[in-house]
Motif scaffolding. Structure first.
Motif, PDB file in Angstrom:
ATOM      1  N   MET A   1      25.255 -18.195 -22.037  1.00  0.00           N
ATOM      2  CA  MET A   1      25.628 -17.823 -20.670  1.00  0.00           C
ATOM      3  C   MET A   1      25.141 -18.915 -19.719  1.00  0.00           C
ATOM      4  O   MET A   1      23.987 -19.341 -19.777  1.00  0.00           O
ATOM      5  CB  MET A   1      25.002 -16.473 -20.290  1.00  0.00           C
ATOM      6  N   GLY A   2      26.018 -19.381 -18.844  1.00  0.00           N
ATOM      7  CA  GLY A   2      25.681 -20.472 -17.953  1.00  0.00           C
ATOM      8  C   GLY A   2      24.735 -20.042 -16.835  1.00  0.00           C
ATOM      9  O   GLY A   2      24.799 -18.909 -16.349  1.00  0.00           O
ATOM     10  N   ASP A   3      23.860 -20.925 -16.455  1.00  0.00           N
ATOM     11  CA  ASP A   3      22.968 -20.713 -15.323  1.00  0.00           C
ATOM     12  C   ASP A   3      23.735 -21.098 -14.056  1.00  0.00           C
ATOM     13  O   ASP A   3      24.326 -22.172 -13.976  1.00  0.00           O
ATOM     14  CB  ASP A   3      21.731 -21.604 -15.492  1.00  0.00           C
ATOM     15  N   LEU A   4      23.710 -20.235 -13.069  1.00  0.00           N
ATOM     16  CA  LEU A   4      24.450 -20.505 -11.840  1.00  0.00           C
ATOM     17  C   LEU A   4      23.944 -21.753 -11.108  1.00  0.00           C
ATOM     18  O   LEU A   4      24.636 -22.294 -10.243  1.00  0.00           O
ATOM     19  CB  LEU A   4      24.393 -19.291 -10.917  1.00  0.00           C
ATOM     20  N   PHE A   5      22.730 -22.188 -11.437  1.00  0.00           N
ATOM     21  CA  PHE A   5      22.195 -23.409 -10.824  1.00  0.00           C
ATOM     22  C   PHE A   5      22.721 -24.682 -11.491  1.00  0.00           C
ATOM     23  O   PHE A   5      22.529 -25.784 -10.962  1.00  0.00           O
ATOM     24  CB  PHE A   5      20.659 -23.414 -10.885  1.00  0.00           C
ATOM     25  N   ASP A   6      23.397 -24.542 -12.638  1.00  0.00           N
ATOM     26  CA  ASP A   6      23.837 -25.731 -13.382  1.00  0.00           C
ATOM     27  C   ASP A   6      24.744 -26.629 -12.553  1.00  0.00           C
ATOM     28  O   ASP A   6      24.754 -27.849 -12.732  1.00  0.00           O
ATOM     29  CB  ASP A   6      24.551 -25.313 -14.670  1.00  0.00           C
ATOM     30  N   LYS A   7      25.510 -26.016 -11.666  1.00  0.00           N
ATOM     31  CA  LYS A   7      26.454 -26.802 -10.870  1.00  0.00           C
ATOM     32  C   LYS A   7      25.742 -27.808  -9.954  1.00  0.00           C
ATOM     33  O   LYS A   7      26.355 -28.745  -9.451  1.00  0.00           O
ATOM     34  CB  LYS A   7      27.344 -25.878 -10.047  1.00  0.00           C
TER      35      LYS A   7
END
Length: 402
Positions: A1-7
């Motif tokens: 599951m991706g971390d929303l901070f990755d962007k």
């Protein structure tokens, strides 16, 4: 599951790489003690402030401070309510009266920040099937207001009268149109050709907003802004401004002569759903605005300071964004981000604070050090600033053209 901070990883990496070069963090500076509109203690060092937008030096005006203290004692720390509920105190009415007197308008509406003033006006005035036409270099608050609304957005090339005319000419003649201009553009310090642009907008039947955040206080005979200096007051429908520049506190406003203006108090969401400014803030703002109306000597001295810094830096070989001092903002162009950060860091070590500006705040690929002059800067302080710019360039390895 991706971390929303990755962007944001690229931004995090970019900042880490910058700080790894050993420069001071240009976006995490603390003013440990502010002594006056032009001096502060930063990193334990006495520092000349040349990046605070405190154009008229009103933050330490004795009358302004006294008005704030009196209101704090009499009305308390805050209103805890919106302007349309319990958040309108006598002081909010008084600051709106001061604005109407200053601008010579029938209506004035005060917001909690300048950002919200633009957010509210742009999001409310143009709806689906209508158009907002804005300069490509418009402030973030203008763009965010456009994004919040449902109007179609049309951008034109920065300060291009011809492109504005062309793009307006392509729109349906019967559609509602709002042209958004700024008197002074805050990144480069250049001014809009308002006389020509307003004429074009009127030719196409558009309403006109002029943001005078960086022009209020020292442009025009009464300090109303670039639109006053350009002689287009009668043709401008709305003027947006802020208290956080020349007025010396915080808040935003819109003034207008339109007979239906007051309906905005019921339909403008950033006004309706935000707690109103504290009584002490509106008291300081009202006092400051009344004094600014008669601040002719301060206006003259600010222009002297701006011209002195512009010509002085240019003579030393620095590249300035404008050919002449068009406003109180002097933007010194840098060859890249790392060089810009090294120069900023060297200036801080030498006791001079300026703003480091980079994309997306600036046009793509442009890095600069933005100086904003104050009417309270002494002539000898301006001389010191110029000398320290030269020293900082040597320390940072920035080549000069002199």
């Amino acid at each position: 599951m991706g971390d929303l901070f990755d962007k944001f990883d690229s931004v995090i990496a970019e900042k880490a790489a910058l700080l790894a070069t050993g420069v001071n963090d240009p976006f995490n500076l603390v003013m440990e003690k502010v002594h006056s509109p032009t001096e502060a203690t930063v990193n334990g060092r006495e520092t000349i402030l040349v990046g605070t937008y405190n154009y008229m030096g009103m933050t330490f005006d004795p009358d302004v401070i006294a008005a704030g203290k009196e209101a704090l004692d009499e009305y308390g720390a805050g209103t805890t309510g919106s302007r349309v509920l319990n958040g309108t105190y006598q002081g909010h009415r008084e600051v709106e009266e001061a604005l109407k007197d200053f601008y010579g308008t029938s209506h004035a509406m005060v917001f909690s920040t300048g950002y919200q003033a633009n957010l509210g006006l742009m999001a409310t005035m143009a709806a689906r099937g209508e158009y907002i036409i804005l300069d490509a270099d418009s402030h973030a608050s203008i763009y965010d207001g456009c994004a919040m609304g449902n109007a179609d957005i049309v951008r034109f090339r920065h300060n291009s009268v011809e492109d504005l005319d062309k793009r307006l000419g392509r729109l349906p003649a019967e559609a509602g149109k709002l042209v958004v201009l700024e008197g002074v553009y805050s990144m480069l310090g250049d001014i809009a050709p308002l006389k020509e642009m307003v004429a074009v907008a009127k030719k196409h039947g558009a309403m006109i907003v002029v943001d005078e955040a960086h022009g209020m206080g020292f442009f025009g005979p009464n300090g109303r802004g670039v639109y006053e200096a350009a002689g287009v007051e009668a043709d401008v429908d709305f003027v947006v401004g802020t208290f956080s520049k020349s007025v010396g506190t915080v808040g935003g406003f819109v003034v207008s002569n339109h007979p239906k203006f007051e309906v905005l108090r019921l339909v403008c969401r950033p006004y309706v759903f935000t707690a109103s400014l504290p009584p002490s803030v509106v008291a300081t703002a009202a006092t400051s605005i009344r004094k600014l109306k008669h601040a002719h000597n301060k206006r003259q001295h600010l222009w002297e300071n701006s011209r002195k810094l512009h010509s002085g830096l240019k003579a030393k070989g620095f590249k300035i964004a404008t050919e002449t001092a068009e406003s109180a903002i002097i933007a010194v162009l840098m060859p890249g981000q790392e060089a810009c950060a090294r120069m900023w860091s060297a200036l801080i070590e030498l006791g001079v604070y300026v703003n480091m500006a980079r994309p997306p705040a600036t046009p793509a690929g442009m890095f600069l050090l933005r100086c904003s002059l104050c009417a309270e800067h002494r002539a000898e302080q301006v001389d010191i600033i110029i000398d320290r710019f030269v020293q900082a360039a040597e320390i940072a390895g920035i080549p000069l053209d002199a």
